[in-house]
Scaffold this active site. Sequence first.
Site, PDB file in Angstrom:
ATOM      1  N   HIS A   1       9.500   4.326   4.906  1.00 17.93           N
ATOM      2  CA  HIS A   1      10.423   5.534   4.948  1.00 17.93           C
ATOM      3  C   HIS A   1       9.928   6.499   6.003  1.00 17.93           C
ATOM      4  O   HIS A   1      10.708   7.257   6.457  1.00 17.93           O
ATOM      5  CB  HIS A   1      10.662   6.100   3.671  1.00 17.93           C
ATOM      6  CG  HIS A   1       9.625   7.059   3.252  1.00 17.93           C
ATOM      7  ND1 HIS A   1       8.355   6.746   2.345  1.00 17.93           N
ATOM      8  CD2 HIS A   1       9.152   8.219   3.389  1.00 17.93           C
ATOM      9  CE1 HIS A   1       7.676   7.831   2.041  1.00 17.93           C
ATOM     10  NE2 HIS A   1       7.890   8.836   2.877  1.00 17.93           N
TER      11      HIS A   1
ATOM     12  N   ASP B   1       7.664  -0.291   0.567  1.00 17.81           N
ATOM     13  CA  ASP B   1       7.286   0.882   1.232  1.00 17.81           C
ATOM     14  C   ASP B   1       6.035   1.056   2.305  1.00 17.81           C
ATOM     15  O   ASP B   1       5.159   1.846   2.395  1.00 17.81           O
ATOM     16  CB  ASP B   1       7.362   2.420   0.584  1.00 17.81           C
ATOM     17  CG  ASP B   1       7.676   3.317   1.222  1.00 17.81           C
ATOM     18  OD1 ASP B   1       7.228   4.741   0.614  1.00 17.81           O
ATOM     19  OD2 ASP B   1       8.228   3.593   2.174  1.00 17.81           O
TER      20      ASP B   1
ATOM     21  N   ASN C   1       2.587  14.106   4.184  1.00 19.91           N
ATOM     22  CA  ASN C   1       1.333  13.275   4.127  1.00 19.91           C
ATOM     23  C   ASN C   1       1.786  11.869   3.925  1.00 19.91           C
ATOM     24  O   ASN C   1       0.867  10.743   3.943  1.00 19.91           O
ATOM     25  CB  ASN C   1       0.958  13.844   2.675  1.00 19.91           C
ATOM     26  CG  ASN C   1      -0.231  14.865   2.862  1.00 19.91           C
ATOM     27  OD1 ASN C   1       0.291  15.928   2.762  1.00 19.91           O
ATOM     28  ND2 ASN C   1      -1.456  14.453   3.144  1.00 19.91           N
ATOM     29  N   SER C   2       3.041  11.444   3.858  1.00 20.14           N
ATOM     30  CA  SER C   2       3.762  10.310   3.576  1.00 20.14           C
ATOM     31  C   SER C   2       3.000   9.107   4.895  1.00 20.14           C
ATOM     32  O   SER C   2       2.889   9.440   5.976  1.00 20.14           O
ATOM     33  CB  SER C   2       5.262   9.993   3.774  1.00 20.14           C
ATOM     34  OG  SER C   2       5.698  10.671   2.615  1.00 20.14           O
TER      35      SER C   2
ATOM     36  N   THR D   1       8.243 -10.749  -4.394  1.00 20.98           N
ATOM     37  CA  THR D   1       8.682 -11.728  -5.364  1.00 20.98           C
ATOM     38  C   THR D   1       9.492 -11.000  -6.218  1.00 20.98           C
ATOM     39  O   THR D   1       9.587  -9.741  -6.389  1.00 20.98           O
ATOM     40  CB  THR D   1       7.576 -12.383  -6.048  1.00 20.98           C
ATOM     41  OG1 THR D   1       6.663 -11.094  -6.411  1.00 20.98           O
ATOM     42  CG2 THR D   1       6.773 -13.256  -5.049  1.00 20.98           C
TER      43      THR D   1
END
Lengths: 460, 595
Positions: free
Chosen positions: A127, A157, A233-234, A291
């Site tokens: 993101h 992500d 912080n992502s 999966t």
Amino acid sequence: MVNFFKALAQGLCPYGLAALPPWLCLGSISSAEPTKSWRHRPRRFYAATAHRHQSHRVRNGARPEQLHFFKTLVMLIMCCLPLVAGEAIERNQDRSLAQRLLATYVFVGSGSGVVVSSDGLILTNHHVIDDLDDFTIRFANGVSCKSVLLGTDPVGDIALLRLAEVKDLPFAEFADADAMRVGVDVIAIGNPFGLGDLDDTPTYTTGVLSAARVVRGDYTDVIQGDAPVNPGNSGGPLFDRQGKLLGINGQIRTVSGFRVNSGIGLAIASTQLSAFLPLLKDADGGYVHHTAPPKGIELKAGSDAVEVVKPGSSPLSAGDILLQIANRPAVSVATAMGLFSSLPYRSDATIPVVIRRNGEEQRLNILATRQTIPGRPYHGIEIDERGGRIVIDHIDEESPAEKAHLVKGITVVSANGRELKRKIDWLKAVVPLEIGDVLKIDVRDADGAERSVSIRLRPR
Amino acid sequence: MALPFFSRLPTLLLALLLALFLALGLTMPVVMALDLPSGVVALPADTSEQVPCGGAAVVIGRDGLALTLLEALPASALKVEGQSQITVVVAGGLRRTATIQRRGQITTAVLLKINDLPANIIPMTIGDGAMAKVGDVVWTAGNSFGAMEEDGAPALSRGIISGRYEIGADSPPVRGRAGRELSTYRGEVLEIDAALNDGNQGGAVLDDVGRLIGLGSLGTARQRKLGTAIPIHLILRDLELSIAIDASLAPPANPQIQGLVRSAGAIAPGLALVYMERVNGPGNPQSIPRPPRLVNEVPKHERESVERWWNAYYHQQQMFFTDQAITAMVIDAKQGLLLTANSNLHGDAQRGEVLLPSGAIKCTVLARNLPLDLALLKADTALPTESITLAPSPQLSLGQPIAVVGRHRGDNGFTATTGVVSTITRRKQQTEAMFAQTDAMANYGSLGGAVVDIAGAVVGMMVLLGPDGDDLPWAINSGVALFVDSAAILRALPKLRDGKTSRRAPIVGLGISMNSRRGEHPLITEVTADTGAAIAGIMVNDTLISVDGIEAISPVAVTRALIRHRIGDMVPVVVERNGDQVTLQVEIRAFREDG
């Protein structure tokens, strides 16, 4: 290691002296009575020397009390040395640990990333890079560097970048699963609230590991920590005290949706990162897949474990108790479904499962199906059939097709190998495609020039 | 006296033996993580309730007895008097039913009995809640944000007891979703800086060896947003339970935390509480209405503006409605001088009272320094308190442990949260104002409070600036909090003592203004006199090519190139003049825009 010094020193000085083993108690040895017992051999050794020493001293005029005081003083100093040394070492270690970790940190977009190999591989969140066209990253010393997107995992992500100029970089090593213990110290580095946008200074926060390798929402292998993390912080690293990478911070759980830390930081565990890394490296800038749970499977929470109600297309049977999926315990239905989705998808991927069937434990390998990336696959092309040809009628602004320099009026000759004469041919080629798949079309421009264009399908 | 020992063989042998002993000891892990407690229980909310998640409870007996609080129960259980049954999730994820045995009168505690408790659940041992003090390490374990309801794993967070005080009978109620009042408990609480969120109500608050010393409560959190716990001995007394306290283990000494809290206690007598006037009267003078919806109830593109609205609303509530006194540092007791954060002075407050046990002493605002968020107050008389000495060279380093000290009502009551230094060169604008940053929990009670290091030196003062320099504080308790270091305060003090207010900090930079043109390098439109640019010979109509090796493609790029420099640095600047590129060495100076 340093903690041991401190613990020892704490035990030794100044009130713990009584806990010292006899052979360390220099000062307590009386000069007057050398012991004769064999049992007290070490004491006798010292007593003997002390005695000899004492007599020497006495002969030279020094008094026993002075010597006793001095012995005690020396012992106190020796006991306190580990404490002082421990403190100094720890402070130095802390300072150099912080600098070491900071050297692996990068600013990416409005978030963060971390260098994971000496030749410039950088991990961040999907993101963080999703809306970026330019993958220029900055180090904490302000140096900018261009990078290339190698691959991205929108479901998990995670995204992988490679620096354009390869250098011998300091990088973060992955921690392994046994380092992920609840209660250990964790360190997060990031760019909360964009504070570092101007001064290139990241933020360093600390806390403890709150939950290890759990399923939280969409994340299937999470390290939860309480080191303060906020928007910005992502994509950034979560380290342990040894400087190993425990995970990449990705989400926070907050009070009333307020995007501010409340002590819950969710990081994608490095076990998942290392599992997906090879897939991301080979993704050629595109998407990788996870999966999926077996089609049609239904589970329920039994009296003491997760039970299969309907096996769907898997080799499981109704009534099987699911103990482990993908080598992790299936503690709830939600966790079990998450574990089915946690592995990287390859055409031959299997999911190891441990079940209890009729009282017996069995191990199975279930053939994995590919999880569809959610969202509608989008290219931005509208076509029209004109006189036996397929012609582009409209290109959406800012769509993948526009970025591939397609314009209105171009003839589309074929799509993914299928020759296009009628609209139905186009639909047959395009409709089965999923997000992450490539649409390869051969086009003929107005001046007759032919070329091939590849468009990676993104979610709208 | 000679040192006969050290020349002796036995001493050398002893040293070797000691070294060997230590070397062997290196393989032993000394700092052990807390074992995950199995006695934590999640109480799922009713699916019909519009709440984010349920609460928690704590098992205290092998027969299934468990403790929780009213605020943790699902709404349906609250409606029925007498016994009612609820569903619980024990550690590990198994579901059981539980019945409500009885409720406390004073503490809102509830006694549950869980049916058919699984064999692997170990009841919590009870610690001595009465002896818990500020600085003790604590852990929370509960159902934060409903995670434990899903997978049976309680989440742990560590912090310290940051305060211990009474919630007064006159405290305003704290409301949760749909205006439901969260708790009616008024009495002694432990304030903690470990994470305590929705889902931790009724959950475990443990000491550093895992003994239960309190139950988490959101109802007593007040607007300061730090978690609070009701001490366990009050809960047991209220429920008329007599369970032995486990006094066998002493929590391990945590010298770092203890050192920090000791430092905090040592300087706390130099902190004062000041009640500032409410210029427009108490209440809601700024007239910011309550936002009609919560942040996660609005579409994504509206969220940021609703967040800001809530922030402004809470800020106003805190400043005006809750009628709190502010924290200030007494920097010169004889002269009656106090230093606080300008953000504390909400609006145009000019007068206040220093609240002291001996009686209040009036004070006025002497001067402010807006860029650094400082305000100097002068009391009418000398203050009968201690003074705080600011460290002239604080020597902050990244990762250094510090404590943030606040005051609380009561004679020498103080609160302390701990954390580390997160940054030491935080600059939000290209000015002289530079801040340090910490991840310790900092909130309204800490604004104007002292930042101390482990040696007891006061290395800074907490301030809290809005993200764009406006006077809206933001993100309290976010783990991102700015403070001004003591050296910067000491540099700013002389002007403040003279009664001079600084509204803007001098700009630190080259001394040029430019016209940015998209896609082209900017054109220099002005060169301020007496700046490095003027002295180096940069001229109006020069085109700015690069600064310090960084291409000047935008004003932001130029700011970024300059912001890492301090006054006195020489920076290479490349300009284009009449077709030729010229490199000039420009000195970075501080100057005012108006010359």
